[in-house]
Design an enzyme around this catalytic site. Structure first.
Site, short mmCIF file in Angstrom:
data_model
loop_
_atom_site.label_atom_id
_atom_site.label_comp_id
_atom_site.label_asym_id
_atom_site.label_seq_id
_atom_site.Cartn_x
_atom_site.Cartn_y
_atom_site.Cartn_z
N CYS A 226 0.84 -1.19 0.00
CA CYS A 226 0.00 0.00 0.00
C CYS A 226 0.88 1.24 0.00
CB CYS A 226 -0.93 0.01 1.21
SG CYS A 226 -0.07 0.10 2.80
N ASP B 112 11.33 26.34 -32.50
CA ASP B 112 12.45 26.65 -33.39
C ASP B 112 11.93 26.51 -34.83
OD1 ASP B 112 15.16 26.87 -34.40
OD2 ASP B 112 15.04 24.72 -34.73
#
Length: 766
Positions: free
Chosen positions: A23, A444
């Site tokens: 858990c 770019d």
């Protein structure tokens, strides 16, 4: 596609496989134990994969042993992760088989317990028959035998893990199950063998509760094991892409050999329809190669002598001979797999809240259960002790934090796995969250929006020299430059059959232009700002430059011995998907900005063609980082680039996205890699990021909401007003269902479709 992923350096990390975690509270304990080891900079534990990634500041010979000992001291088993894909698959299958066997045994003993006890309660004739045949005490004895077989058979695993954790003062989910089922079983044992010690009216047995709880929890764990296996399907498919053998050509003979025997430099033969075994270079033959499993691009690529090929891709129709360039962990496929694994083991910032809560969650639950027991015993209606026990057990069982621990990592695993299938590599899992939060996407131009292979479209001379003579001198000046523009000029000169003269001197001023001595003449080539810096008047050609710029071409000037002699125009064709990508980014609500070293007029012309919002032009190599910083003043920025000069901007951006066909340096600086170089994968990555984060939020809402709502119900807060109590058996079923629901919700991401593909599909509907 180039093999740009070959030489990305690896961080100094150790990966451990952890056993026994059940858990979310286990995560914090293992991380705390690992962080306490000297030289450990950070430790990240993933419940879904069962692995811990440990970053260290310095290496030492006994460090792996120290890490394993720290995990063991925390109550878990660990080993250094070095499994192959087959071993990993076998380990998962063995665990699933063990759980299946335990579940079948538990069900075999639980079913008669359930029928005997519950049937006796709800079917009066059956109750009368049991009393007449066995009697109450003999029935209790039979239930004791059957329930004990479950409690200490399949249920022994909860004692093996839960009791040591409880004794260390660090209880986990196994501790909750152990306490809850032991309370129900123990109370029933007392009622069976020592009924005289219990208050009148409280002699009841709950053997069916303890047995059913264990069986239902095993059902949940078995379903979790199956679902966890499905979350790592992407990794498994990547690993299984690699060929198992190859045809090695040696001394004119062809031999079938195992892939492990192949070495760099070996020559292999690949026949039509076969997988290319390893990364290499084509030395003979021609064919079309399907690289869709690596790049996500469906169209095969032509491969001829000198072309690079990637291991795992499919040779479709021709025979190839290749020289192997990379083997083992250095191959593109191995690098991709490592990137995906690293991303799947990552922790998002949102996980920090979960860890803080779950660290104290189990002790708080035990406290709430104890308080529930006391309140019902002291103030509850008769039989108070029985009702106190039932409600306390319900609190312990329903409060399992499994769903909390699985909420984030399972979504990350499935999301990054699906991304890899689409040709998008999240090098860092954190980018899943930061990409969604970016409001600006900066692009770019060269190699990103455009093909990155510019061509010379125009050369307009002044009256001083002939066109072919100028092109010959300019090509001579450019022949030592590695800039794409130089390649375009050289290709144009060679295509026209011109002689390229020898360059006597050469120097370049990055972002401005170059100077060279060719045939005794001083040649300058560069933008208008470079000519202005050299005090060369470009005004005679300014009008032509304006026209070329309006056409989206990049004008350059050439000067011989300080005299302006020509204007050249270079055009870099837009990539096929650039317009669609920008439109999809706008649909995602993102502002799109282009960053380029081109002159402003040309850049704005290109931006207008494809609908870009803003342009930052005439940037020198170091300026892109500053431009990103300016954009970041008011918003989060994702930057997409491919070149070496883009690396600082990729690193500066909140999220760096590298084109996979670009340079290694750019890829190393980025958090996300687009393998195919298709810009349409940027909006796909954004949409997948949003879908994954929404999925995580859904999981966390369910996990926290489930516990927040049902723990008070289990404690009995609805009983005074509505007379409702939560059965421990229902609590066990709800607890198992919560984890399965979280895993099932995460697996929905496997069906994620790229937004552009969805739009295309919708447009084709009648």
């Amino acid at each position: 596609m180039t093999t740009s992923l070959h030489h990305v350096p690896q961080n100094d990390v150790h990966t451990l496989s952890i056993e026994g975690m059940s858990c979310a509270s286990c995560i914090g304990r293992v991380e705390k134990a690992l962080a306490a080891v000297p030289e450990v900079a950070s430790a990240n534990v993933n419940l879904a994969t069962g692995k811990a990634t440990v970053s260290v500041t310095a290496a030492r010979a006994d460090l792996p042993t120290a890490l394993l000992q720290a995990v063991a001291k925390a109550g878990y088993q660990a080993h250094i992760d070095g499994h192959t894909s087959k071993q990993e698959d076998d380990s998962q299958e063995r665990e699933a088989r063990r759980l299946r066997t335990a579940l079948l045994w538990a069900a075999a003993f639980t079913l008669p317990v359930f029928i005997l006890d519950m049937g006796s309660h709800f079917i009066p004739p059956f109750h009368h028959w049991l009393m007449a045949s066995l009697g109450q005490q003999q029935l209790f004895f039979l239930l004791f035998v059957l329930a004990s077989a479950v409690q200490f058979g399949p249920g022994l695993r909860f004692y093996q893990h839960g009791l040591p954790a409880l004794l260390r003062g660090a209880p986990d989910m196994n501790s909750l199950v152990m306490l809850g089922t032991s309370a129900a079983w123990g109370y029933s044992v007392v009622a069976t063998f020592l009924p005289q010690v219990l208050p009148p009216g409280t002699v009841h047995v709950y053997f069916e509760a303890s047995a059913v709880i264990i069986t239902l929890i095993l059902v949940g764990r078995y379903l979790e094991a199956i679902a966890k296996g499905r979350t790592s399907d992407a990794i498994r498919r990547l690993l299984h892409l690699q060929a198992k053998s190859a045809r090695r050509v040696r001394d004119g003979e062809i031999q079938d050999v195992a892939i492990e025997e192949i070495r760099t430099g070996d020559h292999l033969e690949v026949r039509p329809g076969e997988k290319i075994p390893l990364d290499g270079v084509v030395t003979e033959g021609a064919s079309w190669v399907d690289e869709s499993m690596i790049t996500g691009e469906p169209i095969p690529l032509q491969k001829e002598t000198g072309a690079e090929v990637v291991g795992g891709t499919i040779n479709t129709n021709g025979r190839l001979r290749i020289r192997v360039t990379h083997v083992g962990a250095d191959t593109v496929l191995a690098r991709i797999t490592k990137m995906v694994e690293d991303a799947q083991n990552a922790r998002l910032p949102i996980q920090a809240l979960v860890n803080k809560v779950t660290t104290v969650f189990v002790p708080v639950v035990i406290l709430v259960a104890t308080l529930t027991l006391w309140v019902w015993w002291q103030f509850g209606p008769e039989p108070a002790l029985t009702m106190a026990l039932v409600n306390a057990v319900a609190v312990l069982i329903i409060a399992c934090p499994c769903a909390m621990g699985l909420a984030t990592p399972t979504s990350i695993m499935v999301g990054t796995g699906r991304a890899a299938e689409l040709g998008i590599l999240f090098r860092q899992g954190e980018a899943l969250q930061s990409l969604r939060d970016a409001s600006v996407v900066a692009l770019d131009k060269t190699g990103t929006l455009t093909e990155g292979r510019p061509v010379l479209t125009d050369l307009i001379p002044t009256e001083a020299y002939e066109r072919h003579q100028i092109l010959s001198w300019v090509a001579g000046a450019e022949q030592h430059s590695e800039h794409p523009i130089a390649s375009a000029i050289l290709k144009a000169a060679r295509d026209q059959g011109l002689d390229i003269p020898t360059t006597e001197t050469f120097s370049i001023e990055a972002g401005w232009g170059l100077e060279a001595t060719v045939d005794g003449r001083r040649v300058h080539v560069g933008a208008d700002r470079y000519m202005t810096k050299l005090k060369i008047d470009v005004q005679p050609l300014a009008e032509i430059a304006q026209e070329l710029g309006d056409q989206g071409k990049s004008p350059l000037y050439a000067a011989i011995d300080g005299q302006l002699v020509a204007i050249l125009a270079i055009a870099d064709p837009l990539k096929a998907g650039s317009r669609a990508a920008v439109a999809a980014l706008h649909a995602e609500g993102k502002r799109v900005v282009m960053l380029t070293g081109d002159n402003r007029h040309t850049a704005e012309a290109i931006a207008k063609q494809i609908g870009i919002d803003d342009v930052v032009a005439e940037l020198k190599p170091g300026d892109k980082k500053s431009a990103i910083q300016q954009l970041q003043i008011k918003q989060r920025v994702a930057f997409v680039g491919d070149g070496i000069n883009d690396a600082p901007a990729l690193a500066q951006a909140d999220v760096g996205i590298a084109i996979g066909t670009g340079t290694d340096i750019a890829i190393e600086a980025a958090e996300i890699v687009l393998m195919s170089g298709d810009l349409r994968n940027v909006p796909t990555a954004l949409a997948l990021s949003r879908a994954t984060m929404n999925n995580i939020k859904q999981n966390l809402f369910w996990a926290f909401g489930y516990n927040t709502l049902l723990i008070p119900v289990a404690a009995g807060v609805l009983y005074p007003a509505l007379g409702l109590l939560l059965s421990p058996m229902f609590a066990a079923a709800a607890m198992a269902a919560s984890s399965v629901c979280v895993l099932g919700n995460a697996l929905r991401l496997k069906r994620f479709a790229p937004p552009i593909a969805r739009e295309l599909a919708q447009s084709m509907r009648p």
